[in-house]
Design a protein around this motif. Structure first.
Motif, short mmCIF file in Angstrom:
data_model
loop_
_atom_site.label_atom_id
_atom_site.label_comp_id
_atom_site.label_asym_id
_atom_site.label_seq_id
_atom_site.Cartn_x
_atom_site.Cartn_y
_atom_site.Cartn_z
N GLU A 207 8.88 -3.37 7.54
CA GLU A 207 8.33 -3.36 8.90
C GLU A 207 7.10 -4.26 9.02
OE1 GLU A 207 7.73 0.54 10.43
OE2 GLU A 207 9.87 1.00 10.45
N GLU A 282 8.38 8.44 10.09
CA GLU A 282 8.79 8.11 8.73
C GLU A 282 9.83 9.07 8.18
OE1 GLU A 282 4.85 8.17 6.93
OE2 GLU A 282 4.99 6.01 6.65
N THR A 346 -1.93 0.68 14.89
CA THR A 346 -1.52 -0.26 13.84
C THR A 346 -1.17 0.53 12.59
OG1 THR A 346 -3.83 -0.54 13.16
CG2 THR A 346 -2.93 -2.19 14.66
N ASP A 347 -0.41 -0.08 11.69
CA ASP A 347 -0.08 0.58 10.42
C ASP A 347 -1.32 0.69 9.54
OD1 ASP A 347 2.53 0.58 11.25
OD2 ASP A 347 3.16 -1.10 9.99
N GLU A 349 -2.09 0.08 5.93
CA GLU A 349 -1.37 -0.64 4.88
C GLU A 349 -2.32 -1.12 3.78
OE1 GLU A 349 1.71 -4.49 4.66
OE2 GLU A 349 0.48 -4.14 6.44
N VAL A 355 2.83 0.39 2.96
CA VAL A 355 2.47 1.07 4.20
C VAL A 355 2.36 2.57 3.94
CG1 VAL A 355 3.16 1.58 6.57
CG2 VAL A 355 3.60 -0.69 5.62
N THR A 358 2.61 4.68 9.42
CA THR A 358 3.03 3.70 10.42
C THR A 358 2.38 3.99 11.76
OG1 THR A 358 4.99 5.01 10.95
CG2 THR A 358 5.26 3.27 9.32
N HIS A 359 2.28 2.95 12.57
CA HIS A 359 1.73 3.11 13.91
C HIS A 359 2.64 4.04 14.73
CE1 HIS A 359 4.72 -0.06 14.40
NE2 HIS A 359 4.80 0.30 15.66
#
Length: 395
Positions: A207, A282, A346-347, A349, A355, A358-359
């Motif tokens: 991603e 996720e 935003t992620d 990371e 990651v 995640t966003h």
């Protein structure tokens, strides 16, 4: 050894059934049922019949209703009707509702009945042989495609499997006519990725952002998918669902021309939702806030369908803010200032590309604790962007 196909004769006249037993003994394997209720009981009890021959006029249930039930309980059974009432309306009703193969008037000569039953037995043989061949071809083809996809990129295949699970859960509630078709479309939705270069495929699986030209290449992968899937027997509808999976409800998206609104295949409208839902969670766990996030783009989805899916999938997770999508302010912050209830834009990371979150997710206390542990071991891209505040947001 294959079991000999059997014929079921159904009538409320016991003398007539006894006469059939005497006259047809040795001609083929058959059974009798005294009335429709006994016939249904036999089939529900596991008896398999290649052919069912039913009288039209019976007290508990007429022949049309009986054969309509037989068609539902045993779709491969070939149905025939015997009746003394030869009017056209009865014949049309019987054929339309009961899926009748042949229609005989009473009294029926033995020779005529034998010819009809033997024709029905041949029809059953054709139906079952074709079905077995198609099922074997279908199963083998799907196995090859899914194995290719799983080897190509396990992360992408994992998301497709998750979408299939969601499809299986919601199919009945949205009234999907062929649930297997919907689940299969979800599983094969990313098969067009086989045409992508390895570097783009890798970034997709993780991603990571793509360049505009790369995004356009990815955007056209449903064409490849449709071409692959449409070559498999009985998967024409699946191919079309996959092809339209990025067609927006307002008529935008891919492909650029085509249907809009409810004219878009129902399966494609489902995948349009699940493709984006898979980007903001996720796991298979879906909460109300995920749907609140999707509702920020109302032109993209069938909102009535979105509501139905939310009712089935969304669960209450106490680690998430239970309020509506927050209308607070956006901030660029360092991880040490992250608070429970912040909404990730935003992620999160690591610098080596892992990651952690995640966003599209709300931050829970457990996630903050996990993040603090990771910060001791890894460096992260900072600052990150969050939405904070709004009605009922914690902080």
């Amino acid at each position: 050894m294959m079991e000999e196909p059997r014929v079921l004769f159904v009538d409320d006249d016991e003398n007539l059934l006894m006469g059939l037993k005497r006259r047809l003994r040795g001609k083929f394997s058959f059974d009798t049922a005294l009335g429709p209720l006994e016939a249904i009981e036999k089939i529900k009890g596991g008896a398999k019949y290649a052919v069912c021959v039913a009288d039209m006029r019976m007290p508990e249930m007429d022949g049309v209703e009986l054969l309509s039930n037989v068609a539902k309980l045993s779709p491969d059974t070939v149905n025939m009707m015997l009746t003394g009432n030869a009017d056209q309306k009865t014949a049309v009703e019987a054929i339309n509702q009961g899926r009748i193969f042949r229609f005989f008037n009473k009294p029926c000569e033995d020779e005529e009945l034998l010819v009809g039953v033997n024709a029905a037995l041949r029809q059953h043989q054709l139906i079952t042989a074709e079905k077995a061949l198609i099922e074997q071809t279908l199963a083998g083809s799907i196995k090859v495609l899914t194995e290719v996809l799983s080897q190509l990129n396990p992360a992408i295949f994992g998301k497709a499997m998750r979408a299939k699970v969601w499809c299986d859960q919601i199919a009945k509630s949205i009234g999907y006519p062929h649930p297997w078709e919907l689940g299969l479309a979800a599983l094969l939705a990313p098969i067009g990725y086989v045409s992508l270069p390895a570097d783009i495929l890798s970034r997709l699986g993780e991603e990571k952002p793509l360049q505009p030209l790369e995004r356009d290449v990815v955007r056209r992968t449903p064409e490849v998918a449709r071409s692959l899937i449409s070559n498999i027997p009985r998967l024409e509808n699946v191919a079309q669902i996959v092809y339209m999976q990025y067609r927006d409800f307002d008529g935008s998206g891919f492909p650029s021309d085509g249907p809009k609104g409810t004219d878009i295949p129902l399966g494609s409208r489902v995948l349009r939702i699940f493709n984006d839902l898979g980007k903001i969670t996720e796991s298979e766990l879906v909460v109300k806030q995920h749907f609140d996030e999707l509702r920020q783009k109302p032109k993209r989805y069938d909102m009535s369908l979105l509501d139905k899916i939310e009712m089935v999938l969304a669960v209450v997770d106490p680690s998430y803010d239970k309020t509506a999508f927050p209308e607070g302010t956006e901030h660029d912050i360092y991880l040490k200032h992250l608070r429970m209830g912040d909404f990730l834009l935003t992620d999160i990371e690591t610098r080596d590309g892992h990651v952690l979150l995640t966003h599209g997710n709300y931050i829970s206390e457990v996630q903050i604790q996990r993040l603090r542990v990771f910060q001791k071991l890894h460096q992260f891209h900072e600052p990150i962007r969050v939405r904070r505040g709004g009605k009922g947001a914690s902080g």
